[in-house]
Design a protein around this motif. Structure first.
Motif, PDB file in Angstrom:
ATOM      1  N   ASN A   1       0.835  -1.179   0.000  1.00 34.13           N
ATOM      2  CA  ASN A   1       0.000   0.000   0.000  1.00 34.13           C
ATOM      3  C   ASN A   1       0.873   1.232   0.000  1.00 34.13           C
ATOM      4  O   ASN A   1       1.773   1.365   0.823  1.00 34.13           O
ATOM      5  CB  ASN A   1      -0.912   0.028   1.229  1.00 34.13           C
TER       6      ASN A   1
ATOM      7  N   GLU B   1      -6.354   6.840 -10.982  1.00 35.09           N
ATOM      8  CA  GLU B   1      -7.523   6.758 -10.106  1.00 35.09           C
ATOM      9  C   GLU B   1      -8.483   5.655 -10.555  1.00 35.09           C
ATOM     10  O   GLU B   1      -8.997   4.902  -9.728  1.00 35.09           O
ATOM     11  CB  GLU B   1      -8.250   8.103 -10.044  1.00 35.09           C
TER      12      GLU B   1
ATOM     13  N   LYS C   1      -6.913   2.297  -9.625  1.00 34.25           N
ATOM     14  CA  LYS C   1      -6.993   2.030  -8.182  1.00 34.25           C
ATOM     15  C   LYS C   1      -8.416   1.668  -7.774  1.00 34.25           C
ATOM     16  O   LYS C   1      -8.621   0.742  -6.989  1.00 34.25           O
ATOM     17  CB  LYS C   1      -6.487   3.243  -7.399  1.00 34.25           C
ATOM     18  N   ASN C   2      -9.402   2.378  -8.323  1.00 34.61           N
ATOM     19  CA  ASN C   2     -10.801   2.065  -8.009  1.00 34.61           C
ATOM     20  C   ASN C   2     -11.164   0.674  -8.503  1.00 34.61           C
ATOM     21  O   ASN C   2     -11.851  -0.079  -7.808  1.00 34.61           O
ATOM     22  CB  ASN C   2     -11.739   3.112  -8.611  1.00 34.61           C
ATOM     23  N   TRP C   3     -10.697   0.320  -9.718  1.00 36.95           N
ATOM     24  CA  TRP C   3     -10.975  -1.014 -10.261  1.00 36.95           C
ATOM     25  C   TRP C   3     -10.356  -2.088  -9.375  1.00 36.95           C
ATOM     26  O   TRP C   3     -10.992  -3.096  -9.086  1.00 36.95           O
ATOM     27  CB  TRP C   3     -10.441  -1.119 -11.690  1.00 36.95           C
ATOM     28  N   LEU C   4      -9.128  -1.865  -8.931  1.00 38.87           N
ATOM     29  CA  LEU C   4      -8.460  -2.841  -8.065  1.00 38.87           C
ATOM     30  C   LEU C   4      -9.214  -3.023  -6.761  1.00 38.87           C
ATOM     31  O   LEU C   4      -9.369  -4.140  -6.265  1.00 38.87           O
ATOM     32  CB  LEU C   4      -7.017  -2.416  -7.790  1.00 38.87           C
ATOM     33  N   LYS C   5      -9.721  -1.924  -6.192  1.00 43.24           N
ATOM     34  CA  LYS C   5     -10.491  -2.012  -4.948  1.00 43.24           C
ATOM     35  C   LYS C   5     -11.799  -2.767  -5.166  1.00 43.24           C
ATOM     36  O   LYS C   5     -12.179  -3.614  -4.359  1.00 43.24           O
ATOM     37  CB  LYS C   5     -10.788  -0.611  -4.407  1.00 43.24           C
ATOM     38  N   GLU C   6     -12.498  -2.451  -6.266  1.00 40.83           N
ATOM     39  CA  GLU C   6     -13.790  -3.083  -6.544  1.00 40.83           C
ATOM     40  C   GLU C   6     -13.657  -4.573  -6.825  1.00 40.83           C
ATOM     41  O   GLU C   6     -14.516  -5.358  -6.460  1.00 40.83           O
ATOM     42  CB  GLU C   6     -14.456  -2.420  -7.752  1.00 40.83           C
TER      43      GLU C   6
ATOM     44  N   ASN D   1     -11.103  -6.550  -5.858  1.00 44.99           N
ATOM     45  CA  ASN D   1     -10.261  -7.224  -4.862  1.00 44.99           C
ATOM     46  C   ASN D   1      -9.037  -7.882  -5.487  1.00 44.99           C
ATOM     47  O   ASN D   1      -8.679  -9.002  -5.153  1.00 44.99           O
ATOM     48  CB  ASN D   1     -11.057  -8.263  -4.070  1.00 44.99           C
TER      49      ASN D   1
ATOM     50  N   CYS E   1      -5.170  -8.190  -5.949  1.00 50.40           N
ATOM     51  CA  CYS E   1      -3.908  -7.896  -5.286  1.00 50.40           C
ATOM     52  C   CYS E   1      -2.820  -7.962  -6.354  1.00 50.40           C
ATOM     53  O   CYS E   1      -2.884  -8.827  -7.232  1.00 50.40           O
ATOM     54  CB  CYS E   1      -3.645  -8.916  -4.185  1.00 50.40           C
TER      55      CYS E   1
END
Length: 120
Positions: A2, A72, A75-80, A82, A84
């Motif tokens: 992170n 951005e 990063k949003n796609w990676l968060k949605e 999951n 890694c």
């Protein structure tokens, strides 16, 4: 891994400065990064980015082979999704269990060494 927004911005600025010094064209907008820049910003390899593209990572095609990535959006796609960077999601439990097992192994090796080593 992170990274804070400041660290990611700093890495992107450093890469842009290196590209400029090498005579490469900078990204058209501050959010549009080439593959090397997005790798540096996310702390992953190019092969990981290719794998994530196949899984649906958003990008904008530029020319026949080039792509641009919005930091951005990525990063949003990676968060949605999951995702890694290594392909596996590590949990705190599994990490601490591995550390505990490693510690136990080290301690058992020390005990064996103490039994084998002659006293002086």
């Amino acid at each position: 891994m992170n990274m804070s927004e400041v660290e990611m911005r700093h890495i992107a600025e450093m890469v842009a400065a290196l590209d400029k010094a090498a005579g490469k064209k900078p990204a058209r907008a501050s959010g549009e990064l080439n593959r090397q820049q997005i790798c540096a910003a996310l702390g992953v390899s190019e092969s990981t980015i290719r794998r994530l593209e196949q899984a649906g990572l958003p990008y904008t095609p530029v020319g026949a082979r080039s792509k641009r990535y919005d930091l951005e959006e990525c990063k949003n796609w990676l968060k949605e999704h999951n995702q890694c960077p290594s392909g596996m999601i590590k949990t705190e439990e599994s990490t601490s269990a591995l550390r505990r097992a490693g510690k136990e192994f080290t301690e058992s090796c020390r005990k064996v060494q103490l039994r084998v080593m002659p006293s002086a």
